[in-house]
Design a protein around this motif. Structure first.
Motif: not given
Length: 727
Positions: A193-217
């Protein structure tokens, strides 16, 4: 409905404190040029990210509960940590950076519930290493990641591997991890919401699969609804490589932080192995161990050969360790352990600049540390202080005041006796002291003021003479006049109410030390000596009665009180009160219904003082062993301490020896625990001396070495075998 993550969001799955992941993050950020960087960490740390340039890693983000500072958590970062590289890249490029994990306000409150919820049992690295045919996850990580040359390919491979793992072990993800990932998705939505440009997310590899899809807020909001929260404050604190090691108990630690730091620093140079062995040689030479340049060259060749034989792209830690053991250490594990501690684990300690917000107490400590030129090493460093020197006296005061505040930066070295005006300390700064310092900040804004507040409170709360004397001793050591006055009044109050002679005597050792060294500390010793003599007089009068018809536990307490009081009398009492104490001991030795332990010990002390001669002691000892009841306790009390005088006196030795050899097997078994406790206090040389006396026989009518009693020897041997069999 779940929707896929927009393409402008790049997920960088990393291993915490992995230099390979750090290189991947740096390369990815340079290529992506994101407008926002999200990093796994508590959002309360966002305000502290502005101070990154004032820090020298390793450092840690410290957040604590304002109401209970002891409830705290650390988020450590090394120079080779991917998160740290993301922070510094964002700071250098003027890009907004945020933490987007579960708030510390929730995590600290949630600790109370952790024991009620099952935690994840999956070890991602171990599982992937096992699937690849490796028995060592660290070695697999080195081969696959640390020696990987394609950062983009590495990021994709990590995502693919972790996705497969999450699908396989979906039912083993714990509730706390799911809550964290719900909060992470909220952070991603906020960034979109805060930017229309690229966003980089640095997190533990174990969490990456849980962030690939966004459920309803609303789904993530429901998962986080109603969580307990606490008011949190924080700062940056120095950390160390030793505390980054998994061997320290740090859950996200690595086995070899020093090695990883070396890989990070030499990655661009391409000569990391050669530099490693050069450093290893330097470590060995610093301890006067042989380590030539030729040996270093040979070790490099051996490490390269081992890596080639094992099909590894370059030598890893296992290869350089084996080469160092074989070539530099000559197969000796002892110097190899030195290399492991100094280089593989490492001794580096981070620094926090003056611009970082800290409590006034922490600022005052830092000021004093610099003023007194006292290092804060990440390893144990001995320090000797001469209290006649102003600087050393101030150093001693600081260490003692910090000890009162629960920050034991220095530990007194009691193994070294340096005299009245000298102290020996072992300095070792530990990162967790920052938590204790945060907790102590509620007592005052300076080290002296906080220590004064704590000591005065302890004096007011003291309910026993021993407690008041202990506070007085600490107050004198800290040289805080208000605390000395408060604890002196507390001692008078407790002594007036005390009726237990053993309690009064137990307070004497601390008080005697205070009396003797009070003048060195600037405290009037006469004021304290009056208190000492008052307690001694009352305790001496009540000692004999306190030892009558008591159980074994009380007798042990009485023996400890007698020993401590006798040391105190020798240390600080005047002649008149020494006489009072000797009379109390003499009364105790003649009291027929006194317990044998303190009575025997009193007899021994009077003998050593010359009040009783050997003939008188022999009569009392013989009288005691003639009565079956209590004989063992009396002998055990008499034997406590040194064996030299006993071995040198033939008559006393004969009495004890004849009693001991005349015991029946059952009586010997019953006497063994008390006698063993007495004998264990003898030094090795004293035990040998007693053994020689037994072999040679006693001087007065004892058996000679050539007189062999076969029956007695057989009986003793059979009994010892039975004891060993029962054990």
């Amino acid at each position: 409905m779940t929707r896929p993550l927009p393409d402008r969001v790049t997920l960088l799955g990393i291993r915490h404190h992995g230099p390979g992941s750090a290189r991947m993050v740096v390369a990815a950020l340079g290529a992506l040029r994101p407008e926002v960087v999200l990093i796994e960490g508590p959002p309360e740390g966002d305000a502290l990210l502005a101070h990154v340039r004032d820090l020298t890693p390793p450092v840690a983000l410290l957040l604590h509960d304002e109401a209970d500072p002891a409830r705290a958590a650390f988020w450590p970062f090394a120079e080779f940590s991917p998160e740290w590289q993301a922070m510094t890249w964002a700071d250098a490029n003027g890009v907004p950076v945020r933490f987007f994990d579960l708030p510390a306000a929730v995590s600290l409150a949630d600790e109370e519930r952790d024991g009620e919820e099952p935690r994840a049992v999956v070890d991602p690295l171990g599982t992937l290493a096992e699937a690849a045919g490796f028995d060592d996850p660290e070695r697999w990580w080195e081969d696959v990641v640390e020696h990987h040359t394609d950062p983009r390919g590495l990021a994709e491979a990590v995502v693919e591997a972790m996705t497969a793992l999450r699908e396989e072990f979906a039912d083993q993800v714990d509730a706390r991890t799911l809550r964290r990932e719900a909060r992470m998705r909220q952070g991603v939505r906020d960034a979109l919401k805060s930017t229309a440009g690229p966003v980089a997310v640095v997190c533990g590899a174990w969490h990456v699969p849980a962030l690939r899809d966004l459920p309803p807020a609303a789904v993530d909001a429901a998962a986080l609804k109603g969580l307990p929260r606490r008011k949190v404050s924080g700062t940056w604190v120095p950390w160390s490589h030793g505390r980054l090691a998994s061997s320290s108990g740090y859950g996200a630690g690595v086995t070899s932080p020093g090695w990883y730091a070396h890989l990070w620093e030499t990655a661009a140079k391409g000569d990391g192995v050669a530099r490693w062995f050069a450093r290893a040689c330097s470590v060995l030479r610093s301890e006067d161990l042989p380590a030539s340049t030729a040996s270093a060259v040979e070790a490099v060749r051996l490490a390269d050969t081992l890596a080639a034989l094992r099909g590894r792209p370059t030598p890893g830690l296992s290869e350089v360790t084996e080469a160092a053991l074989a070539v530099l250490c000559g197969g000796d594990e002892v110097p190899l352990r030195l290399v492991h501690e100094r280089l593989v684990i490492g001794e580096r300690l981070g620094e926090v600049g003056e611009g970082v917000p800290r409590s006034p107490l922490a600022v005052d400590l830092d000021r004093l540390r610099r003023k007194l030129r006292m290092p804060a090493p990440a390893f144990v460093k001995p320090m000797r202080l001469d209290l006649r020197k102003d600087v050393d006296r101030e150093r001693s005061k600081l260490l003692r005041r910090l000890e009162v505040l629960g920050v034991p930066w220095g530990t007194p070295d009691t193994t070294r006796t340096l005299g009245t005006f000298a102290e020996a300390w072992q300095l070792h700064w530990k990162p967790e002291f920052a938590v204790a310092l945060a907790g102590a900040a509620r007592h005052g804004t300076t080290v002296e003021g906080a220590a004064r507040h704590v000591l005065v409170e302890r004096a007011a709360a003291a309910g026993r003479v021993v407690e008041a004397a202990e506070v007085l001793n600490r107050s004198v050591g800290c040289e805080i006049e208000a605390a000395v006055t408060a604890s002196r009044l507390a001692l008078d109050r407790c002594a007036a109410a005390a009726t237990d002679a053993l309690e009064l005597l137990a307070a004497l050792p601390d008080l005697a030390t205070t009396v003797r060294y009070g003048s060195v500390r600037g405290t009037d010793p006469e004021l304290l000596r009056v208190a000492l003599h008052g307690l001694l007089a009352r305790g001496a009068v009540g000692l004999p009665l306190a030892c009558r018809n008591v159980d074994d536990d009380t007798a042990e307490r009485a023996l400890a009180a007698v020993d401590g009081a006798d040391d105190a009398v020798r240390l600080a009492a005047d002649d008149a009160h020494r006489g009072t104490w000797r009379k109390a001991l003499a009364t105790l030795t003649t009291m027929p219904d006194a317990h044998g332990l303190p009575a025997g010990r009193a007899t021994r002390l009077l003998w050593e003082e010359g009040v009783l001669d050997s003939s008188e002691v022999a009569v009392r000892l013989h009288r005691a062993v003639s009565h079956h009841a209590g004989a063992t306790a009396f002998v055990a009390g008499f034997l406590r301490g040194s064996a030299a005088l006993l071995a040198a006196d033939p008559r006393l030795f004969t009495v004890v020896d004849e009693w001991l050899t005349g015991l029946s097997p059952a009586d010997f078994d019953a006497a063994l625990p008390l006698l063993r406790r007495a004998v264990t206090e003898f030094s090795a040389s004293e035990r040998r001396l007693l053994g020689d006396r037994v072999k040679a026989g006693t001087a007065q009518g004892g058996s000679r070495a050539e007189d062999w009693d076969e029956a007695l020897a057989t009986r003793l041997a059979d009994h010892v075998r039975a004891l060993l069999a029962d054990a």
